[in-house]
Write an enzyme that holds these catalytic residues in place. Sequence first.
Site, PDB file in Angstrom:
ATOM      1  N   ASP A  12       0.806  -1.224   0.000  1.00 60.18           N
ATOM      2  CA  ASP A  12       0.000   0.000   0.000  1.00 60.18           C
ATOM      3  C   ASP A  12       0.837   1.272   0.000  1.00 60.18           C
ATOM      4  OD1 ASP A  12      -2.430  -1.300  -0.083  1.00 60.18           O
ATOM      5  OD2 ASP A  12      -2.736  -1.240   2.094  1.00 60.18           O
ATOM      6  N   ARG A  92      -0.061   5.140  17.242  1.00 64.66           N
ATOM      7  CA  ARG A  92      -0.486   6.132  16.231  1.00 64.66           C
ATOM      8  C   ARG A  92      -0.248   7.589  16.620  1.00 64.66           C
ATOM      9  NH1 ARG A  92       0.538   2.473  12.837  1.00 64.66           N
ATOM     10  NH2 ARG A  92      -1.112   0.991  12.353  1.00 64.66           N
ATOM     11  N   ASP A 121      -7.413   3.331  12.703  1.00 68.63           N
ATOM     12  CA  ASP A 121      -6.141   4.044  12.611  1.00 68.63           C
ATOM     13  C   ASP A 121      -6.227   5.364  11.857  1.00 68.63           C
ATOM     14  OD1 ASP A 121      -4.656   2.340  14.212  1.00 68.63           O
ATOM     15  OD2 ASP A 121      -4.336   0.918  12.579  1.00 68.63           O
ATOM     16  N   SER A 173      -3.371  -9.332   7.665  1.00 67.98           N
ATOM     17  CA  SER A 173      -2.879  -7.972   7.818  1.00 67.98           C
ATOM     18  C   SER A 173      -2.329  -7.876   9.235  1.00 67.98           C
ATOM     19  CB  SER A 173      -4.032  -6.989   7.616  1.00 67.98           C
ATOM     20  OG  SER A 173      -3.737  -5.792   8.298  1.00 67.98           O
TER      21      SER A 173
HETATM   22  N1  ARG Z   1      -8.002  -3.422  15.903  1.00 67.48           N
HETATM   23  C1  ARG Z   1      -6.767  -2.884  16.353  1.00 67.48           C
HETATM   24  C2  ARG Z   1      -6.906  -1.431  16.654  1.00 67.48           C
HETATM   25  O1  ARG Z   1      -7.770  -0.790  16.134  1.00 67.48           O
HETATM   26  C3  ARG Z   1      -5.629  -3.147  15.390  1.00 67.48           C
HETATM   27  C4  ARG Z   1      -5.735  -2.478  14.046  1.00 67.48           C
HETATM   28  C5  ARG Z   1      -4.639  -2.813  13.067  1.00 67.48           C
HETATM   29  N2  ARG Z   1      -4.668  -4.205  12.807  1.00 67.48           N
HETATM   30  C6  ARG Z   1      -4.099  -4.839  11.779  1.00 67.48           C
HETATM   31  N3  ARG Z   1      -4.126  -6.117  11.789  1.00 67.48           N
HETATM   32  N4  ARG Z   1      -3.515  -4.209  10.799  1.00 67.48           N
HETATM   33  O2  ARG Z   1      -6.146  -0.899  17.422  1.00 67.48           O
END
Ligand code: ARG
Length: 398
Positions: A12, A92, A121, A173
Amino acid sequence: MKIVLAYSGGLDTSVIIKWLKEKYGAEIIAYTANIGQNINPDELREKALKTGAEKFYFEDLREEFVNEFILPALKAGALYQGKYPLATALSRPLIAKRMVEIAKKEKADAVAHGCTGKGNDQVRFEITFKYLAPELKIIAPVREWEFKSREEEIEYAKKHRIPIQITKEKPYSIDANLWGYSVECGILEDPWEEPPEDAYQITVSPQKAPSEPEYIEIEFEKGVPVSLNGKKLKPLEIIEKLREIGGKHGIGRIDIIEDRLVGIKSREIYEAPSAIILHTAHDEIEKLVMEKNLWNFKKIISQKYSQLVYYGLWFCEFKKCLDRFIEESQKYVSGKVRIKLYKGNCQVVGRKSPYSLYIEELATYTEKDIFEHKSSKGFIDIFGLPILLEGKREKLEK
Ligand code: ARG
């Protein structure tokens, strides 16, 4: 136009570099932070520049991540929906903050990220960008672009000679950092299916864990882990060591349905050996040293705090107020916890603290007992008075 992009080197964000250049004719500054996700900065730099970025920034933010983000969350007992230690969510605001600082230094006009339009995110990045620098334009290519599938993206990458490694289709992912791994997609999207072993990256299956238990001892000072097995270490070192030890014993696998900020329920797998061990140990010291009203109230604070972090509101005033309460609550959270790790279990087997409110002479059933048993009669008479009155009233109604 100059854009600072949160860059991971994956498909990406590689495609994003080219796409942003095409669409905006922009100069791209790719940014990657080391937050404990195992990356090779030299490879990343080469890749980013080859893909078309004008500049590549790499920073080791592990210490800051631990001291400014993970430790406050540990002290807060922050587990979203009672389970998720918030590894992704905590990273983040830190990454976004550094991106803003670099954007200012480089006099950039915009910041960009590779998050999708249905996750948490995007919210966490963008709220932080807006809070710190409302003047910066925010670009979320994955939310805007025309590609409808991974295949179309790969097609585009090939056409533009973007260096990507198309290994055998990665079914998951994964977001990784010091505090834990988050794994979703593929077969995990069926909440009835047990996660296959290959979904787990840093923990062994409890079945395959050693058949001998391992005992560890963690010491805390004012809510902060300061030593492991009697050896003084930095919190970062303790977290890294526990990840290995815990992973070996199959500790910290979490499989949950969680409520995303955008209203979707999703199924996610987490692996967080160090977070689970440290939260378990920290909570145990609190039980030993905190007066019961404080302990109970702090549980409410923990829940609220974890929601604010999950929702991307790290920098809000409300959370800062809660931080002050939490910091104050940690005054006596010092002591040692002994833990037994065995086939996926993380069991507290011993605890002590110079500030313990546990008094053996009060608790004991032996002749050492100093508790005033007779006083309990008067206590029950008065404490039970309201319910006694209710009982009498109920009888009148009949
Ligand atoms: N659900 C988790 C959060 O919102 C992780 C998000 C990212 N997960 C991922 N497998 N890329 O904090």
